[in-house]
Design an enzyme around this catalytic site. Sequence first.
Site, PDB file in Angstrom:
ATOM      1  N   GLU A  55      39.638  32.564  38.758  1.00  0.00           N
ATOM      2  CA  GLU A  55      39.651  33.731  39.634  1.00  0.00           C
ATOM      3  C   GLU A  55      38.552  34.719  39.262  1.00  0.00           C
ATOM      4  O   GLU A  55      37.901  35.298  40.129  1.00  0.00           O
ATOM      5  CB  GLU A  55      41.012  34.409  39.558  1.00  0.00           C
ATOM      6  CG  GLU A  55      41.179  35.605  40.475  1.00  0.00           C
ATOM      7  CD  GLU A  55      42.558  36.217  40.366  1.00  0.00           C
ATOM      8  OE1 GLU A  55      42.904  37.031  41.241  1.00  0.00           O
ATOM      9  OE2 GLU A  55      43.287  35.895  39.406  1.00  0.00           O
ATOM     10  N   ASP A  93      42.053  46.369  44.359  1.00  0.00           N
ATOM     11  CA  ASP A  93      43.292  46.677  43.666  1.00  0.00           C
ATOM     12  C   ASP A  93      43.211  47.871  42.725  1.00  0.00           C
ATOM     13  O   ASP A  93      43.416  49.002  43.129  1.00  0.00           O
ATOM     14  CB  ASP A  93      43.799  45.434  42.923  1.00  0.00           C
ATOM     15  CG  ASP A  93      44.172  44.311  43.882  1.00  0.00           C
ATOM     16  OD1 ASP A  93      43.715  44.371  45.031  1.00  0.00           O
ATOM     17  OD2 ASP A  93      44.884  43.391  43.499  1.00  0.00           O
TER      18      ASP A  93
END
Length: 1165
Positions: free
Chosen positions: A1107, A910
């Site tokens: 995460e 990302d």
Amino acid sequence: MTEPPHKRARRPDSNQMWDEADRRLPTRERDEPPRERDRRDDRDRRTRYRSRSPPGGGRDRNRDRDRDPRRDDVRDMRDSRGGRRDDRARDRGRERDGARESRDRPRKKSRSRDRERERDSGRRTMRSRSPRPERESDRKDGDRDNNRARERENTKSSLKPDEDISRSRTATPPVSFKVGGTGGAQDHDRMDVDASRKGDRGDKNDTKDKVVEDQIEDDDDIVVEDDGMAAMQAMMGFGGFGTTHMKKVAGNDVSAVRKEKKWLCSATSYGQRSERLPDSLALQAESDTIYWPAFPSNCVLKTAPLPQYPLFPLKTYSELHPHYWSSGKPFSWYWLQEIMLFTKRLLAGALLSAVAAADDTAVLYNEIARSSNQSLLWGPYRPNVYFGITPRIPKSFVGGLMWSKVENYEEVQHNFRHTCEQGDDMKGYGWEEFDVRTGGVQTIYDQKNGIDITTMFVKVPGGSHGGSWATRVRGVLRKDSSADLKSTIVFYASLEGLGSLEVENEKDPLGYKGAVTLKGDSEGLGEYKLVVTSGRGFHPKHEHPSYDDKPLDRTIVKSQTVPPEHLWQAKPILFRNLKEQIDEYVAKYGEENPPPPPQVYTISNDAGAGNLHMIQKVFEGDFEFDIIFNSGSAPKEITSQDIAGHINQVSKNYWARFVSTFDPKPPFAVENLQRFTSSMFSNLLGGLGYFYGDEVVDRSYAPEYDEENEGFWEETAEARARHQEKLEGPYELFTTVPSRPFFPRGFLWDEGFHLMPIIDWDLDLALEVVKSWFNLMDEDGWIGREQILGAEARSKVPQEFQVQYPHYANPPTLFFILDTFVTKLGALNGTTPAAREKLGRSVDAEHLKNDDLALHYLRELYPKLKKHYYWFRKTQSGDLKSYDRSAFSSKEAYRWRGRTPQHILTSGLDDYPRPQPPHPGELHVDLISWVGMMTKSLKNIASLLEYDEDVTELTTIETAVLRNIDDLHWSEKEKCYCDATIDEYEENSLVCHKGYVSLFPFLTGLLDANSEKLGHVLKLLGDEEELWSKHGIRSLSKKDEFYGTDENYWRGPIWMNMNYLAVVQLLKYAQTPGPHGALAEELYSRLRINLIETVYNSWLETGFAWEQYNPETGNGQRTQHFTGWTSLVVKIMQMPDLSGGQWTVGAGGGGIQEKIKMSKSHDEL
């Protein structure tokens, strides 16, 4: 794959097939002499292929003109021969005349043939030098000598003349091995080392035209000799006991058939095309004019064992064939024929045995698939809800659970649980033990509602529809809750597709005292019954008059018919029903005298038919009830009395298997950590879901999407703003999810990591998931990186992220799983690893027990792997030729598409810093590393399947990739790997942001153990001022200017998937002789300890896996319940301890025992 026996039995008579082939010929062709017709067929085929070629291409038009005159000489020599050649021509003419008499009779169409045509039509898009499944009758004759010369030239130039293959970075040696029986023929599309330069989307048709031409021309290298022994060997279908696969031989035109099956025929048919043999001994290969299974009526497939023919006849020569005395044939000619016939029979028998074996493998494969589908049919395959159940059948039964406390009027609408939400402020939830084939236990610690909900799910096999199942729902008050806490719980059952589902109980306006039974019938499930028992527990009572109309000690049922596309919105539908009931209460009693909250928040009692049934119960304090699904085909019904025994047995089997499968190594081999390990793995496996629906795809192929101009990201934004996306599908997918509350859908690059622990637990399940993903692949080889299937899935995704683009890729991590599969087969070292000792019942992988089954799976999947591989290399190719760049290969360079100044979402990393501003000349080191990994994995599979030509070509590609990684991405100044771009002076420039991207050649296992560069990479990884943290490896160096900035997603936080790859590679280099082994061992031991400590401590404190983890504090952050790749800690705990006992847990005296908190267990949460 051969035709299954049950279909072969229904095959039309071969006479009909033979006649049908002639009948379909135009009248003019039927009346032409055979030889003229054959010549015209050749011209027609050439015209057909030429029509698909690029305009202006003249190669086909000039082929006859350029034909080598030597071929005409050979043909003239053959025509000059007399005798038997003329006889055979007359015989063929008589055969055709006889066939014309019955050519107009009606016949059945061969379904096998149509199925083969459909299957083959999808395989002609890729260039290949390997044997292919296309119909060979679509080929044409060409310039054989010219093609031979061209092929020799291609062989010489497979590497550039200036390439030095002896340099240090070369491909790994091609592996060569077998598993089980003989490897099958290589029947897949041709590999192409130059695939990356085949042009853009606009050149797709041109490329296909060239592919067809090349495929045709490749066969023109075959030389037919027609004298002496060579003629006899050719006539018999073999030469020198070698293979005739894909070769032309006299009397057997390989351009018409594929040489895979042998047929036994009498000499009265097309056997007369070859040298005339005695009728009783004639044996001929498949027809040279028709497709299998259309064969002459007198050819019979022999399924009986091979007859035991003697090597030499026992009778005298004159007794056997007296007419040979007068034929003038020499004695040796007779024995030659006898020996050749015997050998022919022997080979035919062996081939028939192979055909039978292939049939057996196909039958076994189908049976295993059916059995697997039965055991995997039902499951909690709705990971987006706290508890939801559905079968792996589109538009079928769907069930789910909702609940809330009903203590006041204000909080109910905010506390009703259904879908997993991060804002629900759970203390923790998830599966404590789970096996998708048998069941498991899940506990939801709902502190806001003051109750812990446990669902005990079990599957009971039996019958033909996936068996039966049951769920025991238990509510236990939390310690800080009042003893009279009132809760309402709703179980809903719906049916989206065709069928029926209705309440079987007689209607009772007050509700139901006993069990509620629903009976249903739907496709794939047959007839069934669903029972919701009355259960155990207290019910609230009050004096309000509303209680008399609807006593809360009864079960309330609301049946309704809802548009199928809205059935997934169970909670809004429930709220609508509650509002309708509230409005009735207000109208009847007024706002001044409302019923108490437990009464107000009930649905109306109206049971009957419908496609959605809501079954509501209201309890006070603890409670328990059962939901039982009994399949009508099951031999025995499940009752509540049976459930406790099933739950206990499932739990016992699970723990015995878990301990033996995930055997943690020191210092983690302690009982205290078992609950943690089981929770991590069970929640990974419990995130398995079945998804079905349409998806949003932009197939406009706008030229802006090529991203070829400077400032391309602005052009692509404009193209996306035109909103040319459309719905496609429906599609189905069987996959795990990264996070049930935040990412409850399939992510391509996540799934490869998810399956790493799963393949150790249930290899067959992992292969099923891999196959499901590759079944999504389109005709070009694209698989969407994010699978948002259906309206329910889209409801969790912002609209701007819903669209998928067919030119966007994602890291190909599923190849990791296939590589693991190959390793488990023992292919890489030639042996199968010793079976691990099992302490209890386990599911033995069918694909490991049967080598033929494993090879069958890989052969079926291999064409898709290749197609995806070529799509990947073509669509993500980088530009080397437009800029002054020095590299070993002029082709192996890659650039992610989907780039913006802030993100490359397609890379998976990302917001990781990349060169600024984005440039079409960028090259990304992580991407070329993924291509190297994928190439190596595909090569290993090709080697296992004995696709030698593919192995050779993949080895060439691998060598080029490895060399270009160094040539294009290594910075001598920074001593690390970097992205490359083009600067303002149009010069190549390396841009180094040290972090995960810098480690990628190491993380993907592409560095040699003796490489000097490996030493620099290890030093970077272990530098506390750069990447090393006591909680794991940082995603970006502390010294980088972008560390911890902006979104700070991949700019410093610790990610478990990348750290897992680092641990794996450190272990490999620690156990491989080389100059860096000691450093690798030290880093491995420390990193392994740090990662487990980080995840475990956070799990104890919060109840969740996260995460990512903070590099400074080790705290979990971002998405909670991220039980996807964070569950890789289970694999890390399995890895060996190389510290020599330096680290211990709970032993006192320093070390990890002072860091990991052992004071409480997860049960106390």
